[in-house]
Design an enzyme around this catalytic site. Structure first.
Site, mmCIF file in Angstrom:
data_model
loop_
_atom_site.group_PDB
_atom_site.id
_atom_site.type_symbol
_atom_site.label_atom_id
_atom_site.label_comp_id
_atom_site.label_asym_id
_atom_site.label_seq_id
_atom_site.Cartn_x
_atom_site.Cartn_y
_atom_site.Cartn_z
ATOM 1 N N GLY A 140 -27.230 65.037 89.063
ATOM 2 C CA GLY A 140 -27.223 64.543 87.698
ATOM 3 C C GLY A 140 -28.594 64.515 87.056
ATOM 4 O O GLY A 140 -28.701 64.515 85.830
ATOM 5 N N VAL A 144 -30.659 62.776 94.189
ATOM 6 C CA VAL A 144 -30.143 64.147 94.279
ATOM 7 C C VAL A 144 -28.617 64.223 94.303
ATOM 8 O O VAL A 144 -28.056 65.290 94.530
ATOM 9 C CB VAL A 144 -30.713 64.890 95.520
ATOM 10 C CG1 VAL A 144 -32.224 65.019 95.399
ATOM 11 C CG2 VAL A 144 -30.341 64.192 96.815
ATOM 12 N N LYS A 145 -27.950 63.108 94.043
ATOM 13 C CA LYS A 145 -26.488 63.151 94.092
ATOM 14 C C LYS A 145 -25.893 63.555 92.722
ATOM 15 O O LYS A 145 -26.613 63.638 91.719
ATOM 16 C CB LYS A 145 -25.953 61.793 94.544
ATOM 17 C CG LYS A 145 -26.393 61.390 95.966
ATOM 18 C CD LYS A 145 -26.042 62.412 97.037
ATOM 19 C CE LYS A 145 -25.931 61.827 98.438
ATOM 20 N NZ LYS A 145 -27.222 61.591 99.123
ATOM 21 N N THR A 146 -24.579 63.768 92.714
ATOM 22 C CA THR A 146 -23.898 64.333 91.534
ATOM 23 C C THR A 146 -24.126 63.497 90.275
ATOM 24 O O THR A 146 -24.302 64.037 89.193
ATOM 25 C CB THR A 146 -22.392 64.472 91.825
ATOM 26 O OG1 THR A 146 -22.259 65.288 92.981
ATOM 27 C CG2 THR A 146 -21.654 65.114 90.662
ATOM 28 N N ASP A 166 -28.215 58.161 94.732
ATOM 29 C CA ASP A 166 -29.651 58.443 94.869
ATOM 30 C C ASP A 166 -30.012 59.648 93.997
ATOM 31 O O ASP A 166 -29.155 60.237 93.326
ATOM 32 C CB ASP A 166 -30.064 58.575 96.340
ATOM 33 C CG ASP A 166 -29.754 59.923 96.982
ATOM 34 O OD1 ASP A 166 -29.564 60.923 96.270
ATOM 35 O OD2 ASP A 166 -29.718 59.981 98.228
#
Ligand SMILES: *Cc1c(COP(=O)(O)O)cnc(C)c1O
Length: 405
Positions: A3, A185-187, A183
């Site tokens: 995201g 680097v998540k979607t 966190d």
């Protein structure tokens, strides 16, 4: 996949709402916060978006897992069956509650192999924890059936698979509890954050207290709260929740873009007969944050990785077999029990056993696997270009050492 690629005015607006009042904590200060309850709003949005009855935000995906285990009553001496391929957070959470991680082989779903799970069950098994890796899901029907048969808890680590579904239901909402990570680097991201989802009201009430020092949240003010049990502090802040609130409002768009970009790139890779793909138990439910693909042998896969590196097209392609974070082969700190605090004899024995455990079935899969992360920012032309370069690199390696069956 992440995201953070589409971060902008919406996030700034939500964060500024909080900064204007200065109430950056999620509980209390009812007057001064002037109606801003970003964490509560984000929890409601998570329930609505993913079809969970209850959602408890936490400070991270790791603390979400620890909190879920704690309120599920998992602790000292209990065994949790988990896959050999995940992120280190999964076993950190198990160890944090005093439980014993029992690592088992994966299959071509890139998570729990059903026969390996069955073989690992002992009288001490309390929980099965599939990890829905790289945007897709475990064989949930089979795992649920094993849990029903043996009266075990099903806890889904869905941290990497926000937006994936299995037979119409969001992953993370199918077991007794499930977690997402927000966190960086998540979607969708909060910067740092996580959530536990459950449909069980009693479990949710425990989560609500446990993650905030055991406060029962029933007092006339915070100081009057009682403590029905011992808790801890796994709270998220209003600032982090504000970011997540802006992100969740955009998640359907993120997922649609992921799916479109995934489809375009996958069709190019699929044209190579030697390339095969990860098994996805419900293909229509793939969140499409990654394409995970296989070559016929470890040697060919390593050669393709080297070729992509030489051509500068490796970034965004993950070769997990050589990765320090995600696969048991490189977890020497775990196998050597390098804990800063004493761990139980049961934990020590289980971890030391990993040194000699045969993970050849997992090796045979992970050593041939490359996962390509899907960017939300790619244009069609960029995907065509990227795909063409990847295909050329793969074909160059295949022509140099053709597969002889
Ligand atoms: C990201 C992740 C977590 C937890 O992540 P945090 O960084 O603590 O939010 C847990 N499990 C898996 C599989 C993950 O990828």
């Amino acid at each position: 996949m992440p995201g953070y690629e589409l971060f902008g005015a919406e996030e700034r607006k939500e964060v500024n709402d909080v900064l204007e009042t200065g109430i950056i904590m999620r509980y209390g200060f009812d007057g001064p916060r002037k109606g801003n309850w970003k964490a509560k709003e984000l929890e409601a949005a998570i329930c609505e978006t993913f079809g969970s009855k209850y959602a408890q935000l936490t400070s991270s995906g790791t603390t979400a897992l620890s909190a879920a285990m704690a309120v599920l009553g998992i602790g000292y001496g209990d065994e949790i069956i988990m896959p050999s391929f995940t992120f280190v957070a999964s076993f950190e959470a198990v160890l944090s509650v005093g439980a014993v991680p029992v690592l088992v082989d994966i299959d071509e779903t890139l998570t729990l192999d059903i026969e390996a799970v069955r073989k690992a069950i002992t009288p001490k098994t309390k929980c099965i924890m599939p990890v829905h890796m790289c945007g897709s899901m475990a064989r949930l029907d089979e795992l649920k059936q094993i849990c029903d048969e043996h009266k075990l808890i099903l806890l889904e680590d869905a941290c990497q698979s926000i937006g994936a579904t299995y037979k119409g239901k969001s992953v993370g909402t199918i077991g007794h509890a499930g977690t997402f990570s927000f966190d960086f680097v998540k979607t969708i991201t909060c910067g740092e954050g996580g959530v536990v989802m459950t449909n069980d009201e009693a479990l949710y009430t425990k989560l609500d207290g446990y993650t905030d020092h055991g406060h029962d949240h029933l007092g006339v003010d915070r100081g009057a709260d009682l403590h029905p049990f011992i808790g801890t502090n796994y709270r998220i802040s209003e600032l982090h929740a504000a970011v997540g609130l802006a992100q969740i409002r955009k998640v359907q768009g993120f997922l649609a873009t992921q799916k479109k970009n995934h489809t375009q790139l996958k069709s190019m890779l699929a044209a190579i007969p030697e390339v095969s793909f990860r098994v996805i138990p419900d293909e229509s439910g793939d969140s499409c944050s990654f394409i995970s693909w296989f070559l016929p042998t470890e040697a060919l896969t390593k050669a393709v990785v080297a070729e992509m590196k030489a051509q500068g097209i490796l970034p965004g392609n993950f070769y997990w077999f050589d990765n320090n974070w995600h696969y048991v082969r490189k977890w020497d700190h775990l196998k050597e029990v390098k804990s800063l605090q004493p761990v139980s004899p049961e934990q020590t024995a289980a971890l030391q056993k990993l040194q000699a455990q045969d993970f050849s079935a997992s090796d045979a899969i992970i050593s041939r696997c490359i996962s390509t992360s899907i960017s939300l920012l790619w244009t069609e032309e960029q995907i065509a270009d990227k795909g063409a370069k990847m295909v050329a690199a793969i074909q160059k390696v295949l022509q140099a050492s053709p597969v002889t069956a």
